[in-house]
Write a protein that holds these residues in place. Structure first.
Motif, PDB file in Angstrom:
ATOM      1  N   SER A 157      17.717  17.233  14.902  1.00  0.00           N
ATOM      2  CA  SER A 157      16.396  17.694  14.486  1.00  0.00           C
ATOM      3  C   SER A 157      16.353  18.157  13.035  1.00  0.00           C
ATOM      4  O   SER A 157      15.299  18.117  12.401  1.00  0.00           O
ATOM      5  N   GLN A 158      17.500  18.567  12.495  1.00  0.00           N
ATOM      6  CA  GLN A 158      17.505  19.061  11.121  1.00  0.00           C
ATOM      7  C   GLN A 158      17.141  17.967  10.128  1.00  0.00           C
ATOM      8  O   GLN A 158      16.737  18.251   8.987  1.00  0.00           O
ATOM      9  N   TYR A 207      14.777  15.639  10.793  1.00  0.00           N
ATOM     10  CA  TYR A 207      13.434  15.126  11.063  1.00  0.00           C
ATOM     11  C   TYR A 207      12.441  15.462   9.957  1.00  0.00           C
ATOM     12  O   TYR A 207      11.482  14.720   9.727  1.00  0.00           O
ATOM     13  N   THR A 208      12.642  16.571   9.266  1.00  0.00           N
ATOM     14  CA  THR A 208      11.759  16.898   8.143  1.00  0.00           C
ATOM     15  C   THR A 208      11.890  15.850   7.047  1.00  0.00           C
ATOM     16  O   THR A 208      10.897  15.424   6.445  1.00  0.00           O
ATOM     17  N   TYR A 209      13.152  15.425   6.776  1.00  0.00           N
ATOM     18  CA  TYR A 209      13.365  14.359   5.794  1.00  0.00           C
ATOM     19  C   TYR A 209      12.694  13.068   6.253  1.00  0.00           C
ATOM     20  O   TYR A 209      12.076  12.355   5.447  1.00  0.00           O
ATOM     21  N   ALA A 247      10.108  12.697   8.160  1.00  0.00           N
ATOM     22  CA  ALA A 247       8.654  12.811   8.028  1.00  0.00           C
ATOM     23  C   ALA A 247       8.213  12.659   6.573  1.00  0.00           C
ATOM     24  O   ALA A 247       7.209  12.002   6.276  1.00  0.00           O
ATOM     25  N   SER A 248       8.973  13.257   5.661  1.00  0.00           N
ATOM     26  CA  SER A 248       8.635  13.150   4.238  1.00  0.00           C
ATOM     27  C   SER A 248       8.747  11.707   3.759  1.00  0.00           C
ATOM     28  O   SER A 248       7.888  11.214   3.010  1.00  0.00           O
ATOM     29  N   SER A 251      10.256  17.170  18.509  1.00  0.00           N
ATOM     30  CA  SER A 251      10.252  17.900  17.235  1.00  0.00           C
ATOM     31  C   SER A 251      10.051  16.949  16.056  1.00  0.00           C
ATOM     32  O   SER A 251       9.488  17.332  15.022  1.00  0.00           O
ATOM     33  N   SER A 280       6.976  17.279  13.231  1.00  0.00           N
ATOM     34  CA  SER A 280       7.151  17.192  11.778  1.00  0.00           C
ATOM     35  C   SER A 280       6.279  16.092  11.185  1.00  0.00           C
ATOM     36  O   SER A 280       5.698  16.256  10.105  1.00  0.00           O
ATOM     37  N   GLU A 334       2.707  17.215  10.843  1.00  0.00           N
ATOM     38  CA  GLU A 334       2.539  18.180   9.752  1.00  0.00           C
ATOM     39  C   GLU A 334       2.451  17.476   8.400  1.00  0.00           C
ATOM     40  O   GLU A 334       1.710  17.915   7.509  1.00  0.00           O
ATOM     41  N   LYS A 335       3.188  16.393   8.242  1.00  0.00           N
ATOM     42  CA  LYS A 335       3.275  15.722   6.943  1.00  0.00           C
ATOM     43  C   LYS A 335       2.206  14.640   6.744  1.00  0.00           C
ATOM     44  O   LYS A 335       1.729  14.437   5.618  1.00  0.00           O
TER      45      LYS A 335
END
Length: 470
Positions: A400-401, A403-405, A407-408, A445, A449, A452-453
């Motif tokens: 999950s760490q 997943y932000t990347y 999404a970006s 998750s 993300s 959100e993006k």
């Protein structure tokens, strides 16, 4: 006092402050001093004591710190050194013009005591460097301010501290060359030579451009570090002594690691020396051989500088780069800004004879930057492909760490794809998002993300919906 307070006042407050009479100002100062111990110390040390009194207090304060057994952990160390700067280093620096000999003595003592002090302090944050930098500068300035002392005397004072301090960095000393003078550095170099510290001696000789002495030292101690040897070669070329530079550089060739920055520096100096002698063919050979050992774009630029044919010889260099792997070849193409060929490689449309492919697993800032540059130069499809691959690789890591990347990168892919939605045969953003969701719908998750993006994206029990926001 007014100048320091003015920094914390508004323009209106400053105007009113300047209108206060002397008696009122004195009363304000007395009240501040009575209620703030730090202000009182600042006032006393700065204006109400002789230099001897100030230095005596600073000496006592430093001795207490050195003798203390209190331990400071990583988090407390920053505050500790900030206090040392405020309470010892800065007040000591302020006395340099008034009592340079006493300031020099105490600064030298602090530098020599520093290892003992840090035995009980976690220095891993590096905050200690600000403190030692101020003390070191104060020490040098105090030495330089003593005009009655001979260059031999000053050089010896520096040498004694350098010999007792493991942390002593000759680079810091060289920043004060103009204050100390070339003669001091030349004498200090002799001291280091006698003490068998050839590298420090060489740095000083190079700083004063004493090429003959430096060359003699290199001849007697050929194991000097590569930085010093390459700098000596540069100075030889500057002094129009290219043949000597070539001889020196050839003696270094086998000991410099091919993948290091030194190797590139070696190639730059060697080619500069050969060109100075008009040996253009040999210079091209060096560039070609250097590139075969380390596919750095600098060697390609040096090859062209030596008269290489850009159109005819580029395929040869690209082929050599590709032998080290697809990624290194792509790094080379990016460095020389060949975005057209990069776009073809990324989109799988490489010309005949080019066997370079996009690696299966791409991750990191290089690929994001490359995607941005491709888009900027008009290669939107390749930019989208890279961003999509980056997002997919981050998702495949199943952590999950990342997943932000993901999404970006997905958002960027959508942004870049806006002008390609009607391109025949190219998957549009909605289809790509739906394919991603079909493959990874249970990674909740991830889709949190993504929502959100990505504006207009909705994910619920019924599925994935995306409506581009104008």
């Amino acid at each position: 006092m007014g100048l320091i307070m003015a920094k914390a006042l508004t323009k209106k407050q400053q105007a009113l402050f300047e209108q206060l009479d002397k008696e009122t100002l004195l009363d304000i100062v007395q009240q501040i001093v009575a209620t703030d111990a730090k202000t009182k110390r600042w006032l006393v040390d700065g204006w109400l004591s002789t230099p001897d009194e100030v230095i005596k207090r600073l000496n006592a304060a430093w001795s207490r710190q050195v003798k203390s057994s209190r331990y400071y952990d990583y988090y407390a160390a920053d505050t500790f050194f900030t206090a040392l700067i405020r309470n010892i280093a800065q007040p000591l620096a302020q006395q340099t013009a008034h009592a340079p000999a006493q300031v020099e003595a105490l600064a030298a003592k602090i530098l020599l005591d520093f290892e003992r002090l840090t035995a009980r302090i976690d220095t891993s944050s590096g905050s200690w460097q600000d403190f030692t930098a101020i003390v070191f500068a104060t020490w040098i300035q105090a030495l330089a301010a003593q005009k009655h002392r001979t260059p031999e005397d000053i050089a010896q004072a520096i040498f004694l501290v350098a010999g007792e301090s493991d942390w002593f960095d000759i680079s810091e000393l060289l920043k004060w060359r103009s204050a100390l003078g070339s003669e001091v550095l030349r004498i200090l170099a002799q001291r280091f030579m006698l003490a068998d510290n050839a590298n420090n001696a060489m740095r000083l000789l190079l700083a004063v451009r004493d090429v003959d002495a430096a060359l003699a030292l290199f001849s007697s101690v050929p194991t000097l570090n590569n930085d010093n040897a390459l700098e000596l070669a540069r100075l030889l070329i500057d002094e129009l002594r290219a043949p000597e530079a070539i001889t020196l550089l050839r003696s270094l060739e086998k000991q410099i690691p091919a993948k290091s920055a030194w190797f590139v520096g070696w190639g730059e100096q060697m080619i500069a020396a050969l060109l100075e002698e008009g040996q253009r063919e040999q210079a091209r050979d060096i560039a070609l051989n250097g590139f075969s050992r380390s596919a750095k774009p600098t060697f390609w630029q040096l090859y062209l500088q030596a008269g290489g044919d850009e159109a005819n010889d580029f395929p040869l260099f690209l082929n050599m780069a590709s032998k080290n792997g697809n990624e290194e070849a792509i790094v080379f193409l990016e460095a020389v800004q060949n975005y057209g060929l990069l776009s073809d490689i990324v989109t799988g449309q490489s010309p005949v004879g080019i066997t370079i492919y996009l690696p299966d697993d791409i991750v990191g800032s290089f690929w994001r930057t490359l995607s941005s540059k491709l888009f900027k130069h008009g290669y939107a499809q390749a930019a989208v492909v890279l961003r999509r691959r980056l997002a997919e690789n981050a998702i495949d890591r199943a952590t999950s760490q990342y997943y932000t990347y993901a999404a970006s990168d997905a958002k960027k892919a959508i942004d870049y794809c806006a002008e390609l939605e009607s391109l025949t045969g190219f998957m549009n953003s909605r289809s790509w998002l739906q394919a991603l969701y079909k493959a990874h719908s249970r990674k909740y998750s991830l889709w949190d993300s993504m929502q959100e993006k990505i504006a207009g994206l909705t994910v619920n029990k019924q599925g994935l919906y995306w409506q581009p926001v104008a």
